[in-house]
Design an enzyme around this catalytic site. Structure first.
Site, short mmCIF file in Angstrom:
data_model
loop_
_atom_site.label_atom_id
_atom_site.label_comp_id
_atom_site.label_asym_id
_atom_site.label_seq_id
_atom_site.Cartn_x
_atom_site.Cartn_y
_atom_site.Cartn_z
N HIS A 228 0.85 -1.19 0.00
CA HIS A 228 0.00 0.00 0.00
C HIS A 228 0.88 1.24 0.00
O HIS A 228 2.08 1.14 0.23
CB HIS A 228 -0.90 0.02 1.25
CG HIS A 228 -0.11 0.17 2.52
ND1 HIS A 228 0.56 -0.88 3.11
CD2 HIS A 228 0.16 1.26 3.30
CE1 HIS A 228 1.18 -0.46 4.19
NE2 HIS A 228 0.97 0.84 4.33
N ASP A 230 0.86 5.17 1.93
CA ASP A 230 0.17 5.83 3.05
C ASP A 230 -0.60 7.05 2.52
O ASP A 230 -0.17 7.70 1.58
CB ASP A 230 1.18 6.25 4.12
CG ASP A 230 1.78 5.03 4.83
OD1 ASP A 230 1.28 3.90 4.63
OD2 ASP A 230 2.74 5.22 5.61
N HIS A 285 4.83 0.14 -0.02
CA HIS A 285 5.57 -0.67 0.95
C HIS A 285 4.66 -1.75 1.52
O HIS A 285 3.44 -1.71 1.36
CB HIS A 285 6.16 0.22 2.05
CG HIS A 285 5.15 1.08 2.73
ND1 HIS A 285 4.63 2.22 2.16
CD2 HIS A 285 4.54 0.98 3.94
CE1 HIS A 285 3.76 2.77 2.97
NE2 HIS A 285 3.67 2.03 4.08
N ARG A 295 7.16 -9.02 15.98
CA ARG A 295 7.64 -7.71 15.54
C ARG A 295 6.64 -6.61 15.88
O ARG A 295 5.43 -6.78 15.68
CB ARG A 295 7.88 -7.73 14.03
CG ARG A 295 8.26 -6.40 13.45
CD ARG A 295 8.73 -6.54 11.99
NE ARG A 295 9.14 -5.24 11.51
CZ ARG A 295 8.37 -4.43 10.80
NH1 ARG A 295 7.15 -4.80 10.46
NH2 ARG A 295 8.80 -3.24 10.43
C1 OGA Z 1 1.73 1.21 8.15
C2 OGA Z 1 2.94 0.50 7.68
C3 OGA Z 1 4.85 -0.89 8.13
C4 OGA Z 1 5.43 -1.73 9.21
O1 OGA Z 1 1.38 1.08 9.34
O2 OGA Z 1 1.13 1.92 7.31
O3 OGA Z 1 3.24 0.57 6.52
O4 OGA Z 1 6.59 -2.08 9.06
N1 OGA Z 1 3.65 -0.23 8.54
O5 OGA Z 1 4.73 -2.03 10.16
NI NI Z 2 2.18 2.15 5.54
#
Ligand code: OGA
Ligand code: NI
Length: 357
Positions: A228, A230, A285, A295
């Protein structure tokens, strides 16, 4: 006759609507459920000879490095950002404390459909046929109402850490915005919304998102957080010590963004892409999961005040560079994104057909 004689089998159960709202109780799940098994394998990054820039904010060349990173990657890490290691540790600890609560308790503060805050699955879950191997908690300002239900006898520790963290992130996000605008050749004062801000309208908004990616029995077939971009102006992400974030780099595929001690990830969001009239990339990402370690990541989404429309900056527009997008408020953009997900940017292009214009 078969169907009458009883050998008729319905299609595998479609996901229950509740599964799309309430995260799985990951405790004691030793096999990846069908509902969380993605058909497209969760491939490893396809390239290892590229790495996302790590920029020291005290480096005299940092401005130029930020400009290149925003244009080429839409994502980079920063060090010497002046957010203390102890605050980063605190927010990490408090996030772990929240996600370690029994599922029954976390479900007391489930995010309501259409709501912003509380516990739940990834907001983008409904655009994918399979569920993600993650859970999250969202706060805007003090999460007191929810924290009281999670820890009736000790909610202040969590509230204090999350509020302090948001204040620090707001300061750093303001500073990163200023730096990014400088890279584009103008200043914060050139933004009309700064002027409205001083005359008393609401300040820039931020949203805190705690993400939890539990240990996964079959990580190659699971997805932590699907690809996605942001919807913010920019996002600041803290990932303490476990890798999982990956960024798309053109045709090279996915590139891992490994945790760098004390660094924060800066992510160009869709609104910054719009403001820069397409010069800055909003990074695609995703997050992958692993077999050994739980994690945690902490994202701060930073956006403009509610009443401000973000469009391509006037200073970047001339006859050779017409505006690519029409102006939208954060809320308007979030609504388009909620309905059309990764088609949202195309839909607000100036040349897109729209009945709203
Ligand atoms: C998000 C995101 C990435 C992560 O919360 O929008 O891309 O590594 N998180 O958690
Ligand atoms: Ni994100």
């Amino acid at each position: 006759m078969d169907s009458i004689s009883g050998s008729f089998k319905p299609d595998p159960d479609p996901l229950d609507e509740l599964d799309r709202i309430i995260p799985l109780d990951f405790n004691g799940v030793h096999e990846l459920p069908e509902s969380h098994t993605w058909t497209q394998p969760n491939d490893q990054p396809t390239t290892t000879n590229l790495s996302v820039p790590v920029i020291d904010l005290q480096d005299p060349d940092s401005k130029e490095l930020i400009r290149q990173a925003c244009e080429k990657w839409g994502l980079f890490q920063v060090t010497n950002h002046s957010v203390s290691a102890s605050l980063l540790n605190r927010i990490d600890r408090q996030s772990r404390r929240l996600f370690a609560l029994p599922a029954k308790r976390k479900r007391l503060v489930i995010r309501s459909p259409g709501g912003f805050t509380g516990y739940g699955v990834a907001r983008i879950a409904r655009f994918f046929p399979k569920l993600m191997w993650s859970e999250g908690f969202t706060a805007v300002g003090s999460p007191e109402v929810h924290a009281c239900q999670l820890w009736p006898h000790d909610y202040t520790t969590f509230c204090d850490a999350t509020v302090e963290y948001q204040n620090e992130m707001k300061g750093l996000a303001d500073r990163m915005l200023g730096l990014m605008l400088k890279c584009l050749g103008f200043t914060r004062e050139d933004l009309n919304w700064e002027k409205t801000n001083r005359s008393g309208s609401k300040p820039a908004q931020g949203l805190l998102q705690l993400n939890s990616y539990p240990v996964c029995p079959d990580p190659t077939r699971a997805m932590g957080l699907a690809p996605h971009t942001d919807s913010s102006l920019l996002t600041l992400l803290y990932q303490s010590n476990t890798a999982g974030l990956q960024v798309r780099h053109g045709d090279d595929g996915w590139v891992a963004v490994p945790p760098h001690a004390g660094a924060l990830v800066v992510n160009v969001g869709d609104l910054m892409h719009i403001l820069s009239n397409g010069r800055f990339k909003s990074a695609q990402h995703r997050a992958v999961v692993n077999k050994a370690r739980h994690r945690i990541s902490v994202a701060y989404f930073y956006g403009p005040p509610a009443d401000v429309k973000i469009g391509p900056a006037i200073r970047l527009i001339d006859v050779d560079h017409p505006p690519i997008y029409r102006p939208v408020t954060w809320k308007e953009y979030l609504d388009v994104k909620a309905a059309y997900f990764n088609k949202a940017l195309d839909l607000i292009r100036s040349d897109a057909f729209s009945t709203e214009r």
